[in-house]
Design a protein around this motif. Structure first.
Motif, short mmCIF file in Angstrom:
data_model
loop_
_atom_site.label_atom_id
_atom_site.label_comp_id
_atom_site.label_asym_id
_atom_site.label_seq_id
_atom_site.Cartn_x
_atom_site.Cartn_y
_atom_site.Cartn_z
N VAL A 469 0.84 -1.20 0.00
CA VAL A 469 0.00 0.00 0.00
C VAL A 469 0.87 1.25 0.00
N THR A 470 1.88 1.26 0.87
CA THR A 470 2.77 2.43 0.98
C THR A 470 3.47 2.70 -0.34
N ALA A 471 4.03 1.64 -0.95
CA ALA A 471 4.77 1.81 -2.21
C ALA A 471 3.84 2.28 -3.32
N GLY A 472 2.64 1.67 -3.41
CA GLY A 472 1.70 2.03 -4.47
C GLY A 472 1.27 3.49 -4.39
N LEU A 473 0.89 3.93 -3.20
CA LEU A 473 0.43 5.31 -3.04
C LEU A 473 1.57 6.30 -3.22
N ARG A 474 2.77 5.89 -2.84
CA ARG A 474 3.92 6.78 -3.02
C ARG A 474 4.28 6.90 -4.50
N ASP A 475 4.27 5.77 -5.22
CA ASP A 475 4.64 5.81 -6.64
C ASP A 475 3.66 6.65 -7.45
N VAL A 481 4.64 9.76 2.74
CA VAL A 481 5.01 8.67 3.64
C VAL A 481 5.94 9.21 4.72
N VAL A 482 5.57 8.98 5.98
CA VAL A 482 6.29 9.56 7.13
C VAL A 482 6.60 8.47 8.15
N GLY A 483 7.80 8.53 8.73
CA GLY A 483 8.16 7.59 9.80
C GLY A 483 9.58 7.10 9.67
N SER A 484 9.75 5.78 9.70
CA SER A 484 11.08 5.17 9.57
C SER A 484 11.03 4.02 8.58
N ASN A 485 12.19 3.51 8.20
CA ASN A 485 12.29 2.49 7.16
C ASN A 485 11.44 1.26 7.50
N THR A 486 10.72 0.74 6.49
CA THR A 486 9.83 -0.40 6.72
C THR A 486 10.61 -1.72 6.78
N PHE A 487 9.90 -2.81 7.03
CA PHE A 487 10.50 -4.12 7.31
C PHE A 487 11.27 -4.71 6.14
N GLY A 488 10.68 -4.67 4.93
CA GLY A 488 11.37 -5.20 3.76
C GLY A 488 10.93 -6.57 3.31
N LYS A 534 14.13 -6.92 1.44
CA LYS A 534 15.28 -6.77 2.33
C LYS A 534 15.61 -5.31 2.67
N THR A 535 15.41 -4.40 1.71
CA THR A 535 15.80 -3.01 1.94
C THR A 535 14.70 -2.19 2.61
N GLY A 536 13.43 -2.58 2.42
CA GLY A 536 12.33 -1.81 2.96
C GLY A 536 12.06 -0.56 2.14
N ILE A 537 11.12 0.24 2.58
CA ILE A 537 10.76 1.50 1.93
C ILE A 537 11.20 2.65 2.81
N THR A 538 11.99 3.54 2.25
CA THR A 538 12.43 4.72 3.00
C THR A 538 11.36 5.80 2.88
#
Length: 700
Positions: A469-475, A481-488, A534-538
């Motif tokens: 959801v985060t990646a889709g709405l950001r793209d 998107v606010v906070g810290s790096n996601t799980f990955g 592995k990298t998550g979403i910044t």
């Protein structure tokens, strides 16, 4: 594949009452079935050659003996002939022989350990001798060379646990302020408690419902599955039956189940979507259960009881109202009121609130992406969020915050539905299978429910569907998107029965014999072709995070799938770019001037240093008291940091919900507690300020 919905796996602990040890044969045949299924369906299958056999051997030993406190180096040496030969024969003779040998050895060592611990706990601990225990988080302790060394290690570990219990507050007393003589009066009770905890651990293994050998075999099956990737798992028949029972929406329940954690504590293993525990938004999977209290009764210390017993105590108490005290992953202890309710199919599982300040902002927290496990046409969390948004829009909100922090994921299809609420028809992400076939996942429904400013909150525990959801709405430039790096976690799984046709959910539910495999079958990609595996979403705007420097995401897993990229041109129509640089600058100015965020950064640096440092702790009352004083100061600081009341707005329930809240006193107490928690969350306050900045920027 016809299996459309993925299962959320839950492994309850069950105690047999009269099941004898060695009650069943070792289920060797499942090893071949399991490895065949993995090779056939897994996204990145491996050959079980000598190298992988050795890795599975080591991981299996570690699973049975995570602290190297049961086997000696001599025991491991006696098993060495199997290390590279577990899968050397077509029909699994080596794996079967290995399972038989290690089952016999493990049982012998457990019973030896039982005798040793019983003898140790018969005598009072001597806290005056010069003794210490070492914690080295950078490497694992080597196996002891003899049983005598094992006994010395066990004494130190039991003394450490005893000191922990002695300095754990009970009621109003503060052990730190007590004299040593007073503390030692509790020492016999502590030894009794340690003995109960050990017996509980031993009985869980020896009297496993399907037999001791099945317990060991299931650990082996899961070790093999986890070698492919951390989300490929074996699920036993008992686990599956308990899991299906926990999904019933018609039972009157508090909406939570317990399991046993790595340290032997009873912890929350599963939250029923829409249940009271889930709706409280204050309880999460992995929270350690400390105590429970009923109206008019004394608080009950839960540390004496097994996970199964805690389940019985909470859910079969006969009380509809309880206060549950838990210890969170960050060490903070909190008490949450819960009221038992019938979990109806039409229950609205989402609660939205209004942040009423300079601007009126809607706030919705979504702990998980739930859906029906039985009816593919039944509506899930995306529909509930849509209904809550319509409710909030009647309050004339100018912006909306969706909080996906601590959301570990769930249904892929609900994630697509939720994303589609905020964008028009179009592609959302891509998926690639083991044959390198790339498929495009789209929002098929034209139109949107909400088209005003949107902010998504995430942190390191936001995973899987949350990240989609985060990646889709950001793209699409649709949300900030606010906070810290996601799980990955950018992989998708399907659950296969080990002995039935896996092409239908009906067969999956009816399978009665050999258990199940949750297999990773696809890797997921953003519409840009990039992955967050592995990298998550910044986030667009990073906020200080106490745990951001620690390794707990997908990248910390030994056999996590590697990140890669797909080359496929995808056509879509994003919204105009958001003014991220401007908003980030304004946010940074606030957080740099905010003492709480400054302190969080300092503590994060200190925590990172501490985790990389070898710590030697003296096992004496005076030394432990100083250690506890330091920890108490840290916990006090954390509590203050996490309960700083926001002053830029008041948190209010929607008018639509007010009558329902007023009609039920206990529901009112639950909502009041949740509103208080939301009001005291400094991250929500900063998200509110950022969204205000975005709205002002749009109006320019």
């Amino acid at each position: 594949m016809g299996v459309k919905k993925a299962f959320l796996l839950y492994f309850p602990i069950i105690f047999g009452l009269s099941i004898s040890v060695c009650s069943q044969d070792i289920p060797c045949d499942r090893t071949i079935i399991l490895t065949d299924l993995l090779y056939k369906y897994h996204y990145n299958p491996i050959e079980t050659d000598q190298i992988h056999s050795g890795e599975i051997f080591d991981s299996f030993i570690s699973r049975l003996d995570p602290y190297n406190s049961i086997f000696t180096s001599g025991d491991i040496h006696a098993l060495e002939s199997y290390r590279t030969q577990l899968f050397s024969h077509m029909h699994g003779e080596q794996a079967c022989m290995f399972l038989k040998t290690i089952s016999e050895l493990y049982l012998k060592k457990l019973l030896q350990e039982d005798t040793m611990i019983s003898a140790i706990l018969e005598k009072p601990f001597d806290f005056t001798i010069n003794d210490s225990i070492t914690f080295d988080r950078t490497r694992k302790t080597a196996f002891a060379v003899s049983d005598q060394e094992l006994e010395k290690r066990r004494v130190r570990r039991l003394k450490y646990k005893a000191l922990n219990m002695l300095f754990t507050p009970v009621g109003e007393e503060d052990p730190i302020k007590m004299e040593n003589k007073q503390l030692l009066l509790k020492e016999p009770e502590v030894r009794k408690k340690l003995g109960i905890q050990w017996k509980r651990f031993l009985q869980r293994i020896i009297k496993y419902p399907s037999g001791y050998e099945s317990f060991v075999a299931e650990q082996f099956f899961n070790t093999i599955a986890n070698r492919y990737d951390p989300h490929t798992q074996y699920l036993s028949l008992a686990g599956k039956e308990q899991f299906l029972t926990s999904l019933s929406k018609e039972a009157k329940s508090f909406g939570l189940s317990c399991n046993e954690g790595k340290n032997g504590d009873s912890e929350i293993g599963y939250l029923n979507p829409g249940g009271p525990a889930w709706k409280s938004n204050q309880l999460h999977q992995g929270d350690v259960l400390v105590q429970v209290k009923w109206p008019g009764g004394e608080a009950l210390d839960l540390s004496y009881y097994s996970a199964a017993e805690v389940d019985q105590i909470i859910n079969n108490s006969g009380h509809d109202n309880i206060w549950l005290t838990v210890k969170k992953a960050n060490g903070v202890i909190t008490t949450v009121p819960l009221t038992r309710q019938v979990m109806g199919v039409d229950e609205n599982n989402i609660a939205g609130y209004i942040l009423n300040g300079e601007k009126k902002i809607g706030y919705i927290s979504l702990p998980g992406f739930y859906t029906s496990r039985y009816d593919e046409d039944e509506l899930g969390c995306a529909n509930d969020v849509a209904k809550e948004i319509l409710k909030l829009q009647k309050e004339n909100i100018e912006g909306l915050i969706i909080d996906l922090r601590y959301n570990g994921g769930g249904s892929l299809y609900e994630a697509i539905g939720l994303t589609g609420i905020f964008i028009d028809q179009g592609p959302l992400f891509m998926a690639k299978d083991k044959y390198q076939k790339i498929s495009l996942m789209k929002d098929q429904n034209r139109g949107t429910i909400y088209d005003r400013p949107l902010l998504i909150m995430v942190n390191g525990f936001s995973a899987s569907a949350s990240e989609l959801v985060t990646a889709g709405l950001r793209d699409y430039n649709r949300a900030l998107v606010v906070g810290s790096n996601t799980f990955g976690k950018a992989t998708a799984q399907i659950t296969f029965p080990l002995d039935a046709d896996p092409t239908s959910m009906n067969n999956l539910l009816k399978n009665k014999n050999n258990g199940y495999l949750n297999i990773t079958v696809k890797q997921l990609y953003r519409i840009s072709g990039n992955t967050y595996q592995k990298t998550g979403i910044t986030p667009d705007i990073m906020l200080p995070d106490l745990y951001s420097s620690l390794s707990y995401g997908e990248g910390s897993e030994s056999y996590a799938m590697p990140p890669d990229k797909v080359e496929k041109k995808v056509y879509y129509s994003p919204f105009p770019p958001l003014p991220i640089a401007e908003l980030e600058m304004l946010s940074r100015k606030r957080t740099e001037q905010e003492q709480i965020f400054t302190k969080i950064n300092e503590l994060s640096d200190s925590l990172q240093t501490a985790m990389a440092t070898t710590e030697v702790l003296k096992l004496s009352l005076d030394a432990f008291r100083e250690y506890e004083k330091k920890d108490q100061r840290l916990q006090g600081t954390l509590a203050r940091l996490q309960t700083a009341s926001a002053f830029k707005y008041n948190v209010l329930a929607a008018h639509y919900d007010e009558a329902l809240i007023k009609s039920d006193n206990f529901r009112k107490e639950m909502v009041t507690a949740l509103i208080k928690k939301t009001q005291e969350d400094i991250y929500i306050e900063e998200a509110y300020s950022i969204l205000n900045d975005l709205i002002n920027s749009i109006k320019k």
